[in-house]
Design a protein around this motif. Sequence first.
Motif, PDB file in Angstrom:
ATOM      1  N   GLU A   1     -12.550  31.105   4.556  1.00  0.00           N
ATOM      2  CA  GLU A   1     -13.235  30.444   5.669  1.00  0.00           C
ATOM      3  C   GLU A   1     -12.746  29.008   5.808  1.00  0.00           C
ATOM      4  O   GLU A   1     -12.501  28.533   6.919  1.00  0.00           O
ATOM      5  CB  GLU A   1     -14.742  30.460   5.447  1.00  0.00           C
ATOM      6  CG  GLU A   1     -15.513  29.797   6.567  1.00  0.00           C
ATOM      7  CD  GLU A   1     -17.004  29.780   6.324  1.00  0.00           C
ATOM      8  OE1 GLU A   1     -17.631  28.770   6.666  1.00  0.00           O
ATOM      9  OE2 GLU A   1     -17.535  30.770   5.802  1.00  0.00           O
ATOM     10  N   VAL A   2     -12.592  28.328   4.698  1.00  0.00           N
ATOM     11  CA  VAL A   2     -12.087  26.951   4.734  1.00  0.00           C
ATOM     12  C   VAL A   2     -10.657  26.938   5.261  1.00  0.00           C
ATOM     13  O   VAL A   2     -10.316  26.128   6.132  1.00  0.00           O
ATOM     14  CB  VAL A   2     -12.179  26.300   3.331  1.00  0.00           C
ATOM     15  CG1 VAL A   2     -11.390  25.010   3.277  1.00  0.00           C
ATOM     16  CG2 VAL A   2     -13.628  26.044   2.968  1.00  0.00           C
ATOM     17  N   LEU A   3      -9.814  27.831   4.758  1.00  0.00           N
ATOM     18  CA  LEU A   3      -8.418  27.865   5.201  1.00  0.00           C
ATOM     19  C   LEU A   3      -8.306  28.148   6.694  1.00  0.00           C
ATOM     20  O   LEU A   3      -7.553  27.474   7.400  1.00  0.00           O
ATOM     21  CB  LEU A   3      -7.633  28.912   4.408  1.00  0.00           C
ATOM     22  CG  LEU A   3      -7.379  28.592   2.937  1.00  0.00           C
ATOM     23  CD1 LEU A   3      -6.735  29.780   2.251  1.00  0.00           C
ATOM     24  CD2 LEU A   3      -6.527  27.361   2.788  1.00  0.00           C
ATOM     25  N   SER A   4      -9.040  29.128   7.192  1.00  0.00           N
ATOM     26  CA  SER A   4      -8.962  29.435   8.620  1.00  0.00           C
ATOM     27  C   SER A   4      -9.611  28.341   9.449  1.00  0.00           C
ATOM     28  O   SER A   4      -9.188  28.074  10.576  1.00  0.00           O
ATOM     29  CB  SER A   4      -9.588  30.794   8.919  1.00  0.00           C
ATOM     30  OG  SER A   4     -10.948  30.799   8.576  1.00  0.00           O
ATOM     31  N   GLY A   5     -10.615  27.674   8.888  1.00  0.00           N
ATOM     32  CA  GLY A   5     -11.285  26.593   9.605  1.00  0.00           C
ATOM     33  C   GLY A   5     -10.444  25.332   9.749  1.00  0.00           C
ATOM     34  O   GLY A   5     -10.573  24.607  10.739  1.00  0.00           O
ATOM     35  N   VAL A   6      -9.578  25.074   8.772  1.00  0.00           N
ATOM     36  CA  VAL A   6      -8.764  23.860   8.831  1.00  0.00           C
ATOM     37  C   VAL A   6      -7.362  24.108   9.393  1.00  0.00           C
ATOM     38  O   VAL A   6      -6.620  23.156   9.622  1.00  0.00           O
ATOM     39  CB  VAL A   6      -8.642  23.179   7.446  1.00  0.00           C
ATOM     40  CG1 VAL A   6     -10.008  22.851   6.879  1.00  0.00           C
ATOM     41  CG2 VAL A   6      -7.840  24.017   6.475  1.00  0.00           C
TER      42      VAL A   6
ATOM     43  N   LYS B   1     -15.567  24.578  -0.683  1.00  0.00           N
ATOM     44  CA  LYS B   1     -16.611  24.855   0.296  1.00  0.00           C
ATOM     45  C   LYS B   1     -16.604  23.850   1.437  1.00  0.00           C
ATOM     46  O   LYS B   1     -17.088  24.146   2.515  1.00  0.00           O
ATOM     47  CB  LYS B   1     -17.963  24.864  -0.391  1.00  0.00           C
ATOM     48  CG  LYS B   1     -18.086  25.973  -1.408  1.00  0.00           C
ATOM     49  CD  LYS B   1     -19.404  25.958  -2.116  1.00  0.00           C
ATOM     50  CE  LYS B   1     -19.442  27.073  -3.123  1.00  0.00           C
ATOM     51  NZ  LYS B   1     -19.743  26.682  -4.435  1.00  0.00           N
ATOM     52  N   ASP B   2     -16.064  22.677   1.198  1.00  0.00           N
ATOM     53  CA  ASP B   2     -16.080  21.611   2.197  1.00  0.00           C
ATOM     54  C   ASP B   2     -14.717  21.523   2.879  1.00  0.00           C
ATOM     55  O   ASP B   2     -13.706  21.258   2.231  1.00  0.00           O
ATOM     56  CB  ASP B   2     -16.434  20.283   1.516  1.00  0.00           C
ATOM     57  CG  ASP B   2     -16.587  19.144   2.491  1.00  0.00           C
ATOM     58  OD1 ASP B   2     -16.633  19.400   3.709  1.00  0.00           O
ATOM     59  OD2 ASP B   2     -16.678  17.990   2.021  1.00  0.00           O
ATOM     60  N   LYS B   3     -14.702  21.731   4.182  1.00  0.00           N
ATOM     61  CA  LYS B   3     -13.443  21.723   4.923  1.00  0.00           C
ATOM     62  C   LYS B   3     -12.791  20.346   4.920  1.00  0.00           C
ATOM     63  O   LYS B   3     -11.573  20.233   4.759  1.00  0.00           O
ATOM     64  CB  LYS B   3     -13.671  22.190   6.360  1.00  0.00           C
ATOM     65  CG  LYS B   3     -14.053  23.643   6.462  1.00  0.00           C
ATOM     66  CD  LYS B   3     -14.338  24.050   7.884  1.00  0.00           C
ATOM     67  CE  LYS B   3     -14.811  25.488   7.914  1.00  0.00           C
ATOM     68  NZ  LYS B   3     -15.207  25.911   9.245  1.00  0.00           N
TER      69      LYS B   3
END
Length: 148
Positions: A49-54, A113-115
Amino acid sequence: MSYLLPHLHSGWAVDQAILAEEERLVLIRFGHDWDETFIYGLFYYFMDEVLSGVAETIKNFAVIYLVDITEVPDFNTMYELYDTSTVMFFFRNKHIIIDLGTGNNNKINWAMKDKQEFVDIVETVYRGARKGRGLVIAPKDYSTKYRY
């Protein structure tokens, strides 16, 4: 969330991805896409989720790829890929080592957990790599003494 990021399906594709990028940092998440922990557990869910979010935020200076270590076992021994998920950094065909305070300077092998925290790490690695540094010091110490 791993379906949102490009996958590399062979050792040759991984090598070409690392070799082809001249100006951007290459992040590769080695792990399993089929693992049950991807859907129900915290580790994969948060990391992917972090990887796709950033990915959109860092697209100008970094590119992210996913590699299933069961499908592509070529790097398991070389990079000691024993964890369920591992993020490694490469720049101009060179593995960039990052001092996170954990003792393992080759990779990130825990869930972020933190983008914004992850973006800060990527920016730090990119700036250090552009200056020719092979070892970059992370903006935050992730040793266990700060987790309590």
